[in-house]
Design an enzyme around this catalytic site. Structure first.
Site, PDB file in Angstrom:
ATOM      1  N   ASP A  45       0.857  -1.196   0.000  1.00  0.00           N
ATOM      2  CA  ASP A  45       0.000   0.000   0.000  1.00  0.00           C
ATOM      3  C   ASP A  45       0.890   1.243   0.000  1.00  0.00           C
ATOM      4  O   ASP A  45       2.004   1.226   0.532  1.00  0.00           O
ATOM      5  CB  ASP A  45      -0.920   0.016   1.225  1.00  0.00           C
ATOM      6  CG  ASP A  45      -2.192   0.808   0.977  1.00  0.00           C
ATOM      7  OD1 ASP A  45      -3.270   0.197   0.818  1.00  0.00           O
ATOM      8  OD2 ASP A  45      -2.113   2.058   0.908  1.00  0.00           O
ATOM      9  N   VAL A  67       1.810   2.117  -6.636  1.00  0.00           N
ATOM     10  CA  VAL A  67       1.636   1.278  -7.825  1.00  0.00           C
ATOM     11  C   VAL A  67       1.701   2.082  -9.128  1.00  0.00           C
ATOM     12  O   VAL A  67       1.779   1.491 -10.213  1.00  0.00           O
ATOM     13  CB  VAL A  67       0.311   0.478  -7.787  1.00  0.00           C
ATOM     14  CG1 VAL A  67       0.265  -0.454  -6.596  1.00  0.00           C
ATOM     15  CG2 VAL A  67      -0.903   1.410  -7.828  1.00  0.00           C
ATOM     16  N   ASN A  93      -5.309  -4.310  -6.883  1.00  0.00           N
ATOM     17  CA  ASN A  93      -6.544  -3.805  -6.277  1.00  0.00           C
ATOM     18  C   ASN A  93      -6.474  -2.324  -5.904  1.00  0.00           C
ATOM     19  O   ASN A  93      -7.506  -1.676  -5.753  1.00  0.00           O
ATOM     20  CB  ASN A  93      -6.821  -4.658  -5.023  1.00  0.00           C
ATOM     21  CG  ASN A  93      -7.843  -4.053  -4.107  1.00  0.00           C
ATOM     22  OD1 ASN A  93      -9.049  -4.131  -4.366  1.00  0.00           O
ATOM     23  ND2 ASN A  93      -7.384  -3.421  -3.031  1.00  0.00           N
ATOM     24  N   SER A 145     -14.469  -2.288 -11.624  1.00  0.00           N
ATOM     25  CA  SER A 145     -15.677  -1.738 -10.988  1.00  0.00           C
ATOM     26  C   SER A 145     -16.838  -1.852 -11.966  1.00  0.00           C
ATOM     27  O   SER A 145     -16.626  -1.863 -13.191  1.00  0.00           O
ATOM     28  CB  SER A 145     -15.458  -0.257 -10.653  1.00  0.00           C
ATOM     29  OG  SER A 145     -16.670   0.363 -10.293  1.00  0.00           O
ATOM     30  N   TYR A 158     -13.156   8.364 -13.380  1.00  0.00           N
ATOM     31  CA  TYR A 158     -13.025   7.073 -12.685  1.00  0.00           C
ATOM     32  C   TYR A 158     -13.542   5.950 -13.588  1.00  0.00           C
ATOM     33  O   TYR A 158     -12.895   4.909 -13.734  1.00  0.00           O
ATOM     34  CB  TYR A 158     -13.822   7.128 -11.374  1.00  0.00           C
ATOM     35  CG  TYR A 158     -13.790   5.850 -10.568  1.00  0.00           C
ATOM     36  CD1 TYR A 158     -12.685   5.515  -9.796  1.00  0.00           C
ATOM     37  CD2 TYR A 158     -14.894   4.982 -10.557  1.00  0.00           C
ATOM     38  CE1 TYR A 158     -12.667   4.345  -9.044  1.00  0.00           C
ATOM     39  CE2 TYR A 158     -14.883   3.819  -9.807  1.00  0.00           C
ATOM     40  CZ  TYR A 158     -13.760   3.507  -9.047  1.00  0.00           C
ATOM     41  OH  TYR A 158     -13.749   2.341  -8.307  1.00  0.00           O
ATOM     42  N   LYS A 162     -11.628   2.475 -15.115  1.00  0.00           N
ATOM     43  CA  LYS A 162     -12.086   1.106 -14.873  1.00  0.00           C
ATOM     44  C   LYS A 162     -12.448   0.405 -16.191  1.00  0.00           C
ATOM     45  O   LYS A 162     -12.198  -0.786 -16.369  1.00  0.00           O
ATOM     46  CB  LYS A 162     -13.264   1.107 -13.892  1.00  0.00           C
ATOM     47  CG  LYS A 162     -12.880   1.619 -12.498  1.00  0.00           C
ATOM     48  CD  LYS A 162     -11.751   0.796 -11.877  1.00  0.00           C
ATOM     49  CE  LYS A 162     -11.381   1.233 -10.483  1.00  0.00           C
ATOM     50  NZ  LYS A 162     -10.334   0.390  -9.866  1.00  0.00           N
TER      51      LYS A 162
HETATM   52  N1  LIG Z   1     -15.686   0.879  -2.681  1.00  0.00           N
HETATM   53  C1  LIG Z   1     -16.345   0.791  -3.819  1.00  0.00           C
HETATM   54  O1  LIG Z   1     -17.516   1.175  -3.915  1.00  0.00           O
HETATM   55  C2  LIG Z   1     -15.683   0.165  -5.013  1.00  0.00           C
HETATM   56  C3  LIG Z   1     -16.499  -0.318  -6.035  1.00  0.00           C
HETATM   57  C4  LIG Z   1     -15.892  -0.880  -7.155  1.00  0.00           C
HETATM   58  C5  LIG Z   1     -14.530  -0.969  -7.233  1.00  0.00           C
HETATM   59  N2  LIG Z   1     -13.763  -0.485  -6.216  1.00  0.00           N
HETATM   60  C6  LIG Z   1     -12.312  -0.608  -6.360  1.00  0.00           C
HETATM   61  O2  LIG Z   1     -11.847  -1.447  -5.334  1.00  0.00           O
HETATM   62  C7  LIG Z   1     -10.458  -1.181  -5.122  1.00  0.00           C
HETATM   63  C8  LIG Z   1     -10.193  -1.070  -3.635  1.00  0.00           C
HETATM   64  O3  LIG Z   1     -10.831   0.102  -3.163  1.00  0.00           O
HETATM   65  P1  LIG Z   1     -11.604   0.166  -1.761  1.00  0.00           P
HETATM   66  O4  LIG Z   1     -13.031   0.303  -2.062  1.00  0.00           O
HETATM   67  O5  LIG Z   1     -11.137  -0.913  -0.874  1.00  0.00           O
HETATM   68  O6  LIG Z   1     -11.115   1.605  -1.263  1.00  0.00           O
HETATM   69  P2  LIG Z   1     -10.106   2.018  -0.095  1.00  0.00           P
HETATM   70  O7  LIG Z   1      -9.884   3.467  -0.284  1.00  0.00           O
HETATM   71  O8  LIG Z   1     -10.606   1.524   1.203  1.00  0.00           O
HETATM   72  O9  LIG Z   1      -8.788   1.197  -0.450  1.00  0.00           O
HETATM   73  C9  LIG Z   1      -7.926   1.568  -1.494  1.00  0.00           C
HETATM   74  C10 LIG Z   1      -6.519   1.270  -1.043  1.00  0.00           C
HETATM   75  O10 LIG Z   1      -5.611   1.558  -2.117  1.00  0.00           O
HETATM   76  C11 LIG Z   1      -4.500   2.244  -1.568  1.00  0.00           C
HETATM   77  N3  LIG Z   1      -3.852   3.025  -2.607  1.00  0.00           N
HETATM   78  C12 LIG Z   1      -4.303   4.155  -3.191  1.00  0.00           C
HETATM   79  N4  LIG Z   1      -3.412   4.608  -4.089  1.00  0.00           N
HETATM   80  C13 LIG Z   1      -2.372   3.741  -4.078  1.00  0.00           C
HETATM   81  C14 LIG Z   1      -1.152   3.683  -4.778  1.00  0.00           C
HETATM   82  N5  LIG Z   1      -0.808   4.630  -5.663  1.00  0.00           N
HETATM   83  N6  LIG Z   1      -0.301   2.642  -4.547  1.00  0.00           N
HETATM   84  C15 LIG Z   1      -0.626   1.695  -3.624  1.00  0.00           C
HETATM   85  N7  LIG Z   1      -1.776   1.718  -2.920  1.00  0.00           N
HETATM   86  C16 LIG Z   1      -2.641   2.733  -3.141  1.00  0.00           C
HETATM   87  C17 LIG Z   1      -5.092   3.110  -0.467  1.00  0.00           C
HETATM   88  O11 LIG Z   1      -4.108   3.578   0.447  1.00  0.00           O
HETATM   89  C18 LIG Z   1      -6.088   2.140   0.141  1.00  0.00           C
HETATM   90  O12 LIG Z   1      -5.490   1.338   1.141  1.00  0.00           O
HETATM   91  C19 LIG Z   1     -10.145   0.095  -5.906  1.00  0.00           C
HETATM   92  O13 LIG Z   1      -9.497  -0.249  -7.126  1.00  0.00           O
HETATM   93  C20 LIG Z   1     -11.517   0.665  -6.190  1.00  0.00           C
HETATM   94  O14 LIG Z   1     -11.516   1.468  -7.353  1.00  0.00           O
HETATM   95  C21 LIG Z   1     -14.306   0.066  -5.096  1.00  0.00           C
END
Ligand SMILES: NC(=O)c1ccc[n+]([C@@H]2O[C@H](COP(=O)([O-])OP(=O)(O)OC[C@H]3O[C@@H](n4cnc5c(N)ncnc54)[C@H](O)[C@@H]3O)[C@@H](O)[C@H]2O)c1
Length: 274
Positions: A45, A67, A93, A145, A158, A162
């Protein structure tokens, strides 16, 4: 998880799984579930403290990395292999939202950052991990997503990121399959994590059910176990995860009234490359 999911590993040869964005939300939940199923986990992370927390909770290894940077993707794979001797599963992720709904007027720096994390973070991750995964018939799962499948009016940038990774996963899958690596994508709906920000309030106002990170993590385990490669799986509340069926493209209509379909090839001869 489905019946065909891998049994928990034991002993020093336990499979190794690397999860990016493992510090919070879906990634943290998935890291815990992978560990519970016998994986040795590398929690990556950009938030180093959060990665540490996840790694401690699942007895794994933490790594602070961004990342969006190719070298840091290479370093995270090297770190995993140096420490555990192998890498079997990579979950790409990590993600961020655009922070500027509905993305106009465009903030160019913010735009570049969202593309760097959500798109480069996947492409670089695949590039960095494939050689090692190919040694073990490994698997890659990309968290995309539903925003990549349906118009996300509130957040077009966004959605762009995706949609881009879905196209990439589907297009790169045959090349990776030739090297014994399976890549698939997961498309969760709204999930109760920090990334939603104030959007969460609007969703709650509609009394629309949010997924939990645990539910999405369970879906991810199912896809890792069951998906054949190049597949896109949806996760919506109240239903089991399922592969999404893309409609076929319309066939080209030839002057004589017959139809032609292009047969995909894996590499173009040099002289025909546009
Ligand atoms: N929460 C939703 O509604 C939802 C829906 C569909 C898809 N997603 C996708 O799920 C994935 C996880 O998101 P989440 O919902 O757990 O959100 P979250 O914000 O809780 O977790 C995202 C994590 O990614 C880390 N991160 C951000 N930028 C980074 C980088 N440059 N390098 C390394 N780590 C990094 C953050 O510190 C965090 O720990 C994401 O790709 C998000 O787009 C989320």
């Amino acid at each position: 998880m489905s019946d065909s999911a891998p049994a928990p590993g034991t002993g020093p040869d336990r499979p190794v799984a690397l999860v990016t964005g493992a510090g919070h939300g879906i990634g943290a939940a998935l890291a815990a579930k992978l560990a519970a199923r016998g994986h040795r986990v590398v929690a990556v992370d950009v938030d180093g403290e959060a990665a540490e927390r996840t790694a401690r909770a699942c007895g794994g290894l933490a790594l602070e990395a961004d990342v969006a940077d190719l070298k840091q993707n290479q370093a995270m794979v090297e770190h995993a292999v140096d420490h555990f001797g192998r890498l079997d599963t990579v979950v790409l992720n990590a993600g961020v939202e655009s922070g500027q709904p509905p993305d106009l007027p465009l903030d160019p720096a913010r735009y570049r950052r969202v593309l760097a994390v959500n798109v480069d973070g996947v492409v670089f991750g695949v590039d960095a991990a494939t050689a090692e995964l190919a040694r073990h018939g490994g698997r890659i799962l990309v968290t995309a997503s539903l925003a990549g499948l349906a118009p996300e009016q509130a957040n077009p940038v966004y959605a762009l990121t995706k949609g881009a990774v879905l196209a990439y996963v589907r297009a790169i899958a045959p090349t990776l399959a030739r090297r014994g690596v399976r890549i698939n994508a997961l498309c969760p709906g709204f999930t109760d994590t920090a990334i939603l920000g104030v959007t969460k309030l609007l969703i709650r106002k509609q009394r629309f059910p949010l997924l939990t990170p645990d539910t999405v993590a369970d879906a991810a385990l199912t896809v890792l176990a069951d998906a054949g490669g190049g597949q896109v799986w949806t996760v919506v509340a109240g239903r089991p995860p399922a592969p999404f069926a893309f409609p076929p493209l319309p066939a080209t209509l030839l002057p004589d009234g017959t139809e032609a379909r292009f047969r995909p090839f894996l590499s173009a001869p040099k002289e025909s490359t546009p």
